[in-house]
Design a protein around this motif. Sequence first.
Motif, PDB file in Angstrom:
ATOM      1  N   GLU A   1       9.119  -8.830   5.589  1.00  0.00           N
ATOM      2  CA  GLU A   1       8.176  -8.115   6.456  1.00  0.00           C
ATOM      3  C   GLU A   1       7.011  -7.559   5.628  1.00  0.00           C
ATOM      4  O   GLU A   1       5.842  -7.628   6.035  1.00  0.00           O
ATOM      5  CB  GLU A   1       8.895  -6.983   7.181  1.00  0.00           C
ATOM      6  CG  GLU A   1       8.026  -6.246   8.188  1.00  0.00           C
ATOM      7  CD  GLU A   1       8.779  -5.115   8.885  1.00  0.00           C
ATOM      8  OE1 GLU A   1       8.092  -4.291   9.533  1.00  0.00           O
ATOM      9  OE2 GLU A   1      10.027  -5.030   8.764  1.00  0.00           O
TER      10      GLU A   1
ATOM     11  N   GLN B   1       4.588 -10.375   4.599  1.00  0.00           N
ATOM     12  CA  GLN B   1       3.708 -10.792   5.688  1.00  0.00           C
ATOM     13  C   GLN B   1       2.519  -9.846   5.831  1.00  0.00           C
ATOM     14  O   GLN B   1       1.379 -10.277   6.005  1.00  0.00           O
ATOM     15  CB  GLN B   1       4.507 -10.850   6.998  1.00  0.00           C
ATOM     16  CG  GLN B   1       5.420 -12.062   7.113  1.00  0.00           C
ATOM     17  CD  GLN B   1       6.108 -12.119   8.459  1.00  0.00           C
ATOM     18  OE1 GLN B   1       6.602 -11.122   8.970  1.00  0.00           O
ATOM     19  NE2 GLN B   1       6.118 -13.304   9.051  1.00  0.00           N
ATOM     20  N   LYS B   2       2.788  -8.548   5.768  1.00  0.00           N
ATOM     21  CA  LYS B   2       1.709  -7.568   5.871  1.00  0.00           C
ATOM     22  C   LYS B   2       0.762  -7.678   4.663  1.00  0.00           C
ATOM     23  O   LYS B   2      -0.458  -7.581   4.789  1.00  0.00           O
ATOM     24  CB  LYS B   2       2.292  -6.154   5.965  1.00  0.00           C
ATOM     25  CG  LYS B   2       2.997  -5.846   7.290  1.00  0.00           C
ATOM     26  CD  LYS B   2       3.522  -4.420   7.310  1.00  0.00           C
ATOM     27  CE  LYS B   2       4.214  -4.109   8.638  1.00  0.00           C
ATOM     28  NZ  LYS B   2       3.252  -4.066   9.762  1.00  0.00           N
ATOM     29  N   HIS B   3       1.357  -7.877   3.484  1.00  0.00           N
ATOM     30  CA  HIS B   3       0.571  -7.995   2.244  1.00  0.00           C
ATOM     31  C   HIS B   3      -0.394  -9.177   2.345  1.00  0.00           C
ATOM     32  O   HIS B   3      -1.586  -9.061   2.053  1.00  0.00           O
ATOM     33  CB  HIS B   3       1.525  -8.153   1.071  1.00  0.00           C
ATOM     34  CG  HIS B   3       0.891  -7.923  -0.264  1.00  0.00           C
ATOM     35  ND1 HIS B   3       1.622  -7.731  -1.416  1.00  0.00           N
ATOM     36  CD2 HIS B   3      -0.408  -7.850  -0.655  1.00  0.00           C
ATOM     37  CE1 HIS B   3       0.812  -7.559  -2.432  1.00  0.00           C
ATOM     38  NE2 HIS B   3      -0.433  -7.632  -2.005  1.00  0.00           N
TER      39      HIS B   3
ATOM     40  N   ALA C   1      -1.517 -10.534   4.945  1.00  0.00           N
ATOM     41  CA  ALA C   1      -2.513 -10.281   5.989  1.00  0.00           C
ATOM     42  C   ALA C   1      -3.538  -9.240   5.561  1.00  0.00           C
ATOM     43  O   ALA C   1      -4.463  -8.923   6.323  1.00  0.00           O
ATOM     44  CB  ALA C   1      -1.813  -9.823   7.270  1.00  0.00           C
ATOM     45  N   GLY C   2      -3.368  -8.686   4.355  1.00  0.00           N
ATOM     46  CA  GLY C   2      -4.312  -7.697   3.858  1.00  0.00           C
ATOM     47  C   GLY C   2      -3.988  -6.277   4.228  1.00  0.00           C
ATOM     48  O   GLY C   2      -4.771  -5.355   3.961  1.00  0.00           O
ATOM     49  N   ASP C   3      -2.823  -6.068   4.825  1.00  0.00           N
ATOM     50  CA  ASP C   3      -2.415  -4.721   5.239  1.00  0.00           C
ATOM     51  C   ASP C   3      -1.651  -4.058   4.088  1.00  0.00           C
ATOM     52  O   ASP C   3      -0.425  -3.960   4.096  1.00  0.00           O
ATOM     53  CB  ASP C   3      -1.546  -4.805   6.502  1.00  0.00           C
ATOM     54  CG  ASP C   3      -1.140  -3.434   7.035  1.00  0.00           C
ATOM     55  OD1 ASP C   3      -1.621  -2.420   6.475  1.00  0.00           O
ATOM     56  OD2 ASP C   3      -0.352  -3.391   7.992  1.00  0.00           O
ATOM     57  N   LEU C   4      -2.398  -3.577   3.087  1.00  0.00           N
ATOM     58  CA  LEU C   4      -1.759  -2.982   1.921  1.00  0.00           C
ATOM     59  C   LEU C   4      -1.054  -1.671   2.271  1.00  0.00           C
ATOM     60  O   LEU C   4       0.019  -1.373   1.736  1.00  0.00           O
ATOM     61  CB  LEU C   4      -2.802  -2.733   0.819  1.00  0.00           C
ATOM     62  CG  LEU C   4      -3.624  -3.941   0.342  1.00  0.00           C
ATOM     63  CD1 LEU C   4      -4.482  -3.555  -0.860  1.00  0.00           C
ATOM     64  CD2 LEU C   4      -2.749  -5.135   0.004  1.00  0.00           C
ATOM     65  N   VAL C   5      -1.666  -0.920   3.186  1.00  0.00           N
ATOM     66  CA  VAL C   5      -1.076   0.361   3.589  1.00  0.00           C
ATOM     67  C   VAL C   5       0.270   0.155   4.277  1.00  0.00           C
ATOM     68  O   VAL C   5       1.227   0.903   4.059  1.00  0.00           O
ATOM     69  CB  VAL C   5      -2.042   1.135   4.509  1.00  0.00           C
ATOM     70  CG1 VAL C   5      -1.383   2.406   5.049  1.00  0.00           C
ATOM     71  CG2 VAL C   5      -3.322   1.488   3.752  1.00  0.00           C
ATOM     72  N   GLY C   6       0.368  -0.889   5.110  1.00  0.00           N
ATOM     73  CA  GLY C   6       1.620  -1.167   5.803  1.00  0.00           C
ATOM     74  C   GLY C   6       2.665  -1.791   4.910  1.00  0.00           C
ATOM     75  O   GLY C   6       3.877  -1.566   5.091  1.00  0.00           O
ATOM     76  N   ALA C   7       2.244  -2.567   3.910  1.00  0.00           N
ATOM     77  CA  ALA C   7       3.194  -3.274   3.046  1.00  0.00           C
ATOM     78  C   ALA C   7       3.822  -2.362   2.010  1.00  0.00           C
ATOM     79  O   ALA C   7       5.003  -2.500   1.676  1.00  0.00           O
ATOM     80  CB  ALA C   7       2.489  -4.443   2.360  1.00  0.00           C
TER      81      ALA C   7
END
Length: 569
Positions: free
Chosen positions: A12, A15-17, A19-25
């Motif tokens: 999970e 996938q976030k990483h 997608a560029g979602d560093l805060v979520g990853a």
Amino acid sequence: MAEAMPQTLLHEALQKHRAGDLVGAAPLYQQVLKLSPRHPDALHLLGFLLHQAGQSAEGLKLVNAAVATAPLHTDFRGNQARILLHLGREAEADKAFRAALIATPANPDALRDLAITRRDSGQVVAAAKLHARLLCLTPADPATLLAHSGNLIDLGRHDAASALLRKCLLLAPALIEAANSFAFLQITIRDLDLARDWFRRTLAAQPLYAAPHSGLAEVCFFENDLEACLRHSERALELTPDDPQIHVRHGFRLLAAGHVREGWQEFEWRLKRADRIRREGLPPRWQGEPLAGKRILVCAEEGVGDELLYASMIPDLIAAGASVVIECAPRLLSVFRRSFPGCAVHAYKREGDRFRPVHRYDWLPKDPPVDYAIDAGSLPSILRPDVASYAHQRPYLTADAERVAQMRDRLAALPPGPKLGFCWRSKEVAPFRNLYYTGLSDWRSLLTDPAIQVVSMQYGRGWREEIAAAQKAFGARLHVLEGVDMTDDFEDILALGVAVDAIVCPSTTLVWVGAGLGRPVMEFGVEPHFELMGTGKHPGFPTVRVFTRSLAQSWEAVTGAITDAVRTL
């Protein structure tokens, strides 16, 4: 289930990483590490995420931990090296890339990254070997073909570079960097029309690309259209205002057009090039402050020809009341000590290679200390702002009297007639440089005239074979003084320069040997000649006559005019 949970969280997070979602990853990676503190993938990915988020030092700690846990994982080593590069730790990055290759020798990513690292650090030969290995793995990769062609161009292997660029353009016709490099190579074979066509194709594809404007400036320069040349050059600077190479070339073009002050100021950008001399331990840079009672260090340039040329301004510093310390090549030590007896002269010890040279200054005198330092090539920007500022120059080199007498005795043993020191090319042979040099066959008339005694002053390697070939081909008459070292012994070089009646040579070190001694020099070259500064002669060096041709012309007119001038001796 307990074993599956970290992998589920890692999937999970990844996938976030991606997608560029560093805060979520980030918190998901942290959860994995709470469950499994030595999980190598989580350590590696969270470490690289921190690097991407601007926390490279903290990220490196985690990536280092991942490498310690899984030392054979090439992705870990690769990202470790990339972070180290970002932190300026180049030697450690190089070691990490090499470790990745040891683990997986056929890893294209590691090969590519190590090649880029080597090239960026000035290790062009090493980069070329790595790119050659990479092409064995990815022979149809345009990016690798382009990168390796750049190595080959730097190494002077233009034919091989041209073949790679042709292949690259077949595979990727829209790759404008390849088209631009191919255009530049056409200049080296004097096909200015083809070069212009390819530069224009590149601009049609990308109008805001600076390099083809600089290339068109080069084409116009060789066509002696300085107005168009400067127009393209200025446009290139508008598009890329911080490119040192474009600035330096612009400086040469300004000098050729007679804009002396501006030209020398642009030449200062050479100090920002990647291949500049790194100088460690210098006092403050001289900016033109009064020098009475001060001590100044004049730092050596990279080539001995430049050192001899810019030494013409050392008398100005002495006249201004300065105590002068001169750094020079070991080959010039005794010459400069004799020529500038009131100065302290020290030979440098150069480290690194020609792509990344280093000079250290722990040898500088302490009592009294040196107040200022300046690169020798920067003296004109302060002392020579216009042509008139050259008028007071006088010969400044002194040859050893005993060696001069020995040379005159040797020349007296030759048949009667003018004794002519002759050099037909530079030491370095490369396609672009060869545009300015001749072969012995261009001098048939001079070398077959029994009334002229031509004495070889050629230096470098391979010249004896060239003389033998000319003797066999058309009976060239060219005397070689055995035991005289024209490459490294500048006492011999200066002594012979005084003993001969005149020197004939291209724009090489010998011009400044003859000019510095005040001896007659007949220099041949290609117009426009930037060192003439739009005057048709060398300002400050009245004993040098210049004979030029356009790039489109053969050497015949120039060599014929020089031969006629020699006969009047």
